[in-house]
Design a protein around this motif. Structure first.
Motif, short mmCIF file in Angstrom:
data_model
loop_
_atom_site.label_atom_id
_atom_site.label_comp_id
_atom_site.label_asym_id
_atom_site.label_seq_id
_atom_site.Cartn_x
_atom_site.Cartn_y
_atom_site.Cartn_z
N GLY A 1 0.81 -1.21 0.00
CA GLY A 1 0.00 0.00 0.00
C GLY A 1 0.84 1.25 0.00
O GLY A 1 2.07 1.20 0.08
N ASP A 2 0.19 2.42 -0.11
CA ASP A 2 0.91 3.68 -0.11
C ASP A 2 0.55 4.53 1.10
O ASP A 2 0.78 5.73 1.12
CB ASP A 2 0.63 4.45 -1.40
N ASP B 1 14.12 1.27 8.62
CA ASP B 1 14.09 2.18 7.48
C ASP B 1 15.48 2.40 6.90
O ASP B 1 15.62 2.66 5.70
CB ASP B 1 13.54 3.54 7.92
N VAL B 2 16.49 2.33 7.75
CA VAL B 2 17.88 2.61 7.37
C VAL B 2 18.78 1.59 8.06
O VAL B 2 18.50 1.19 9.21
CB VAL B 2 18.30 4.04 7.78
N THR B 3 19.83 1.16 7.38
CA THR B 3 20.85 0.36 8.04
C THR B 3 22.21 0.96 7.77
O THR B 3 22.54 1.34 6.64
CB THR B 3 20.80 -1.13 7.62
N ALA C 1 11.07 2.51 -0.15
CA ALA C 1 9.64 2.22 -0.06
C ALA C 1 9.04 2.75 1.23
O ALA C 1 7.81 2.88 1.34
CB ALA C 1 9.40 0.71 -0.16
N HIS C 2 9.87 3.08 2.22
CA HIS C 2 9.37 3.64 3.48
C HIS C 2 9.32 5.16 3.48
O HIS C 2 8.74 5.77 4.38
CB HIS C 2 10.25 3.17 4.65
N VAL C 3 9.99 5.79 2.48
CA VAL C 3 9.97 7.25 2.39
C VAL C 3 8.54 7.70 2.09
O VAL C 3 7.88 7.20 1.19
CB VAL C 3 10.93 7.76 1.29
N GLY C 4 8.05 8.65 2.88
CA GLY C 4 6.66 9.09 2.75
C GLY C 4 5.71 8.35 3.67
O GLY C 4 4.61 8.83 3.94
#
Length: 354
Positions: A30-31, A91-93, A289-292
């Motif tokens: 989903g968005d 979200d980040v590694t 894909a997690h941005v936003g």
């Protein structure tokens, strides 16, 4: 009812995703925005101080919540990060080495298709010891013989018999070998094995280019992901040496000092130029894909790459970060603005040169 830490939940979730891959990866197609309002960052203990500083600054100077940053090691971070696209994945590694092709394949196999690679600067792997005693001068070949499980003797590879540094070379101190080093989950361990042990195996007669594994007889002691604990152990024990990133030397020069490697001290200019033999690049990877969906991701990356943080005059220099040249730093900013995806080619050429 027991309360589990975020790291524990992530590890369990990632393990389940990998073990049950046949049942499908965890993918949110989903968005919509996720319900959590904090970024979650995992990975390298070497990058952790820089990442934490930027996270704290983001929380202090904006209306965004301070991201949660955890040191899981580079390898452990990639396993968590690549578990899928879902609210309960990071979200980040952070990483003290480039992502491996196998890790890129793991990400893609779990639906993490769109990842940006950011090279943030340089670091040197330091061989440290207590301050105030004679500093060691080691070659990479000597280091290899100190940490290897097997060494050449009379035309054969035998279990490492070296108990003291002077057993390896009479010019070295007559004291027991005791090395506090990174665990297998650590990018520092990966880089050390590549830059020291692999090199040593190529230059020591008898290995025939086949690098040994690290010895497990108590002379090399895996010491977790908290390099500050290694610093404390070195400060208390003049016989021990430790393996860690340059930033921890910068922060603790009153307690520890660095050995020369192949006659060269770990200094900023020599690490940046690659003249110091155990130099490496530092990275972080962003799940686009997690941005936003998770607030603050774009702001975090932009702040990290800003001149006030990452330039030679930036705040991260005081923590030991060795900055990228201005043109390479600008290239990283452009890569992020374009959301340039990581590829096998970019893993081999992270600066984009050539």
């Amino acid at each position: 009812m027991p309360t589990f830490s975020y790291t524990a939940r992530l590890i369990c979730t990632a393990a389940a995703a990998l073990l049950l891959a046949g049942c499908g990866h965890r993918q949110d197609t989903g968005d919509h925005e996720y319900s959590r309002a904090q970024m979650r960052i995992v990975g390298s203990s070497t990058v952790y101080p820089f990442s934490s500083y930027v996270a704290e600054e983001l929380g202090a100077t904006t209306d965004l919540r301070t991201p949660v940053v955890e040191a899981t090691g580079s390898g452990g971070g990639f396993k968590l990060f690549c578990a899928g696209v879902a609210e309960d994945t990071p979200d980040v590694t952070n990483a003290s080495r480039p992502m491996k092709p196998s890790e890129l394949a793991m990400c893609r196999g779990n639906g993490v298709e769109d990842v940006s690679q950011i090279m943030l600067g340089f670091d040197g792997i330091v061989i440290g010891q207590k301050a105030g005693i004679p500093a060691m001068d080691l070659t990479r070949e000597q280091l290899t013989l100190a940490v290897a499980d097997r060494v050449p003797r009379d035309g054969q590879l035998v279990s490492n018999p070296y108990k003291k540094w002077s057993d390896i070379d009479a010019s070295l101190p007559d004291r027991d070998i005791l090395i506090y080093g990174p665990p297998t989950s650590s990018g520092t361990r990966d880089a050390f094995e590549e830059l020291v042990v692999d090199y040593g195996a190529e230059h020591i007669d008898g290995y025939d280019g086949q690098a040994p594994t690290i010895r497990q007889d108590g002379k090399y002691v895996p010491s977790g992901e908290n390099d500050n604990l290694v610093v404390q152990k070195l400060a208390q024990n003049p016989n021990a040496v430790g393996i860690f990133g340059y930033s921890f030397l910068e922060e603790n020069r009153d307690k520890i000092q660095a050995a020369r490697i192949d006659g060269i001290k770990p200094e900023r200019a020599l690490i940046s130029s690659g003249e110091y033999p155990i130099s490496r690049s530092l990275f972080f990877y962003v799940k686009n894909a997690h941005v936003g969906r998770v607030p603050g991701m774009d702001e975090y990356v932009q702040l990290f790459l800003s001149d006030p943080m990452a330039s030679p005059r930036g705040a991260l220099k005081t923590l030991g970060l060795i900055s990228l040249p201005a043109d390479e730093l600008e290239a990283m900013r452009q890569n992020w603005q374009q959301r340039k995806p990581v590829t096998k080619d970019s893993l081999e050429n992270p600066s984009g040169k050539g």
